[in-house]
Design an enzyme around this catalytic site. Structure first.
Site, PDB file in Angstrom:
ATOM      1  N   SER A 186      36.442  27.806  31.192  1.00 18.82           N
ATOM      2  CA  SER A 186      36.643  27.535  32.611  1.00 18.82           C
ATOM      3  C   SER A 186      37.034  26.094  32.919  1.00 18.82           C
ATOM      4  CB  SER A 186      35.395  27.928  33.399  1.00 18.82           C
ATOM      5  OG  SER A 186      34.253  27.333  32.851  1.00 18.82           O
ATOM      6  N   HIS A 214      38.082  34.176  34.007  1.00 15.95           N
ATOM      7  CA  HIS A 214      39.374  33.561  34.358  1.00 15.95           C
ATOM      8  C   HIS A 214      40.565  34.297  33.772  1.00 15.95           C
ATOM      9  CE1 HIS A 214      37.437  30.060  36.173  1.00 15.95           C
ATOM     10  NE2 HIS A 214      36.556  30.173  35.195  1.00 15.95           N
ATOM     11  N   LYS A 246      37.350  35.424  41.731  1.00 17.50           N
ATOM     12  CA  LYS A 246      38.459  34.551  41.324  1.00 17.50           C
ATOM     13  C   LYS A 246      39.794  35.264  41.602  1.00 17.50           C
ATOM     14  CE  LYS A 246      35.390  31.736  38.789  1.00 17.50           C
ATOM     15  NZ  LYS A 246      34.318  31.809  37.791  1.00 17.50           N
TER      16      LYS A 246
HETATM   17  C1  LIG Z   1      32.901  31.463  37.790  1.00 17.68           C
HETATM   18  C2  LIG Z   1      32.346  31.866  36.487  1.00 17.68           C
HETATM   19  C3  LIG Z   1      31.160  32.602  36.411  1.00 17.68           C
HETATM   20  C4  LIG Z   1      30.298  32.843  37.613  1.00 17.68           C
HETATM   21  O1  LIG Z   1      30.822  33.814  38.441  1.00 17.68           O
HETATM   22  P1  LIG Z   1      30.396  33.837  39.979  1.00 17.68           P
HETATM   23  O2  LIG Z   1      30.804  35.183  40.436  1.00 17.68           O
HETATM   24  O3  LIG Z   1      31.138  32.733  40.641  1.00 17.68           O
HETATM   25  O4  LIG Z   1      28.917  33.625  40.024  1.00 17.68           O
HETATM   26  C5  LIG Z   1      30.756  33.056  35.193  1.00 17.68           C
HETATM   27  N1  LIG Z   1      31.466  32.776  34.069  1.00 17.68           N
HETATM   28  C6  LIG Z   1      32.583  32.040  34.096  1.00 17.68           C
HETATM   29  C7  LIG Z   1      33.315  31.744  32.829  1.00 17.68           C
HETATM   30  C8  LIG Z   1      33.047  31.552  35.309  1.00 17.68           C
HETATM   31  O5  LIG Z   1      34.126  30.794  35.346  1.00 17.68           O
END
Ligand SMILES: *Cc1c(COP(=O)(O)O)cnc(C)c1O
Length: 395
Positions: A186, A214, A246
């Site tokens: 990330s 992602h 996302k």
């Molecule tokens: C954003 C993210 C999460 C968390 O997800 P949310 O729905 O925002 O709580 C978990 N793992 C990764 C790799 C992320 O980038």
């Protein structure tokens, strides 16, 4: 009276740490956004180009998804009213789970309230005191926290290093061995060598969990993420996790896998059981989003063109990029005074009309800092070029 004195005493203790964080240039503050998430946002009253959202496909402002959301509210109201195991599990959740199972080519999928909850909930349901969890050094905080919460022995292997993973698994003696990695990292935007990790994990009877927060929507011929791009089977990746906030542009997360895995989570995952089910309307909206993710290939094509344009422009002006083909494009800082410098440059960019992430420890390793630039299918080529100009002027 007594309560007041106690609060003051507490505040004095807290203040010490807050001041320390300021001195280290690590203090975080929030920006008030008074528009929806899009290529341009209104931030603290100023119009800025938004180069820091995870809305990779530009769906957060899509009318079809908003319309579905409204229809969901009309039909189901706002809150779900209870946890999934009591009375909060709606047909809309069930329908979306079936769609996500089909999308990921797994027998079943299970919705969680957020990615953070899913990661905590999966790891702590699958391993415990006598087990081992092995994680990539740069895994997302929610995976690391899940590992700690599980009370399993906790180890990290070197970033993307399958030999190091192999060595650690050879030396391990946990009853269950869970190997956990981000698919797309990330903060760096690089990819885990999933095929090799799967082979190594299987050789040691380890169970592989992949977080593709992602990758979903962005990678793969129908947005099925790195798993789809590499065509990895359920035998290679038995535990697959994705998020919906996302590229999907709604909210929540899911885990996909076998019948036994999903039933285990329903029975034993405390983060699944002891929390209110998300509003059904969000599931209705996500179903609409999933349809767009799968069918609108042009969004991935455009995103990839913008990524290529950004990278070639950045290299021309001598920016320090990382090995990333994803919309996550970090620009690295020189080694000294990183926190201060990141803030300074992101402040200048903001004054020039651009919002980018200023990433500092503990999100990234101590002594490092970076701008985290993210691209979206609803950026234009002109906006990317303008960002490059501003980066050239502000560094
Ligand atoms: C954003 C993210 C999460 C968390 O997800 P949310 O729905 O925002 O709580 C978990 N793992 C990764 C790799 C992320 O980038």
């Amino acid at each position: 009276m007594i309560a007041k004195v106690t609060a003051k005493a507490m505040d004095r203790v807290l203040q010490v740490n807050l001041e320390k964080r300021h001195r280290q240039y690590l203090y975080r503050s929030r920006v008030n956004i008074s528009s929806g998430c899009s290529a341009v946002v209104n931030a603290d009253g100023k119009q800025l180009y938004n180069f820091c959202s995870n809305d990779y496909l530009g769906l957060a402002s899509h009318g079809d998804i908003a319309q579905a959301f409204k229809q969901g509210v009309d039909k189901y109201g706002t809150g779900s009213g209870a946890s999934h195991l009591i009375s909060g599990h709606s047909e809309a959740h069930e329908h979306l789970e079936n769609q996500l199972a089909e999308f990921t080519k797994r027998p079943r999928a299970l919705l969680f309230s957020s990615g953070y909850m899913a990661n905590m909930g999966v790891i702590s349901a699958l391993v415990g005191r006598h087990d081992l969890v092995l994680q990539d050094y740069l895994n997302h905080a929610s995976l690391l926290d899940g590992g700690l919460l599980s009370r399993a022995a906790f180890q990290r292997f070197k970033h993307r290093d399958t030999e190091n993973l192999d060595a650690k698994l050879s030396a391990a003696d946990g009853a269950r061995k869970l190997v956990v990695t981000d698919a797309v990292f990330s903060m760096d935007g690089d990819l885990a060598p999933l095929e090799d990790i799967a082979t190594v994990a299987a050789r040691h009877n380890g169970w592989l969990m992949v977080d593709d927060a992602h990758g979903f929507g962005v990678l793969g011929s129908s947005g099925g993420g790195l798993i789809e791009e590499l065509n990895l089977s359920i035998d290679q990746v038995p535990i697959l996790m994705g998020t919906l906030g996302k590229a999907f542009a709604t909210y929540g997360a899911f885990v996909a896998g076998s019948e036994a895995l999903i039933e285990t989570l329903i029975q034993f995952s405390r983060n699944y059981i002891y929390t209110t089910a998300p509003p059904p309307a969000i599931a209705v909206a996500t179903s609409a989003s999933l349809k767009l993710v799968q069918s609108e290939q042009w969004r991935r094509d455009k995103l990839n063109q913008l990524i290529a344009r950004f990278r070639s422009g950045a290299l021309q002006i001598g920016l320090q990029l990382m090995d990333s083909k994803t919309p996550i494009q970090p620009v690295l800082m020189d080694a000294d005074q990183t926190g201060q410098k990141v803030l300074e440059i992101s402040g200048k960019l903001r004054d020039s009309g651009f919002m980018v992430g200023a990433i500092r420890p503990p999100t990234v390793p101590e002594g490092t800092g970076r701008l985290r630039i993210t691209l979206s299918a609803n950026h234009s080529e002109e906006q990317v070029d303008a960002l490059l100009d501003a980066l050239d002027r502000c560094r």
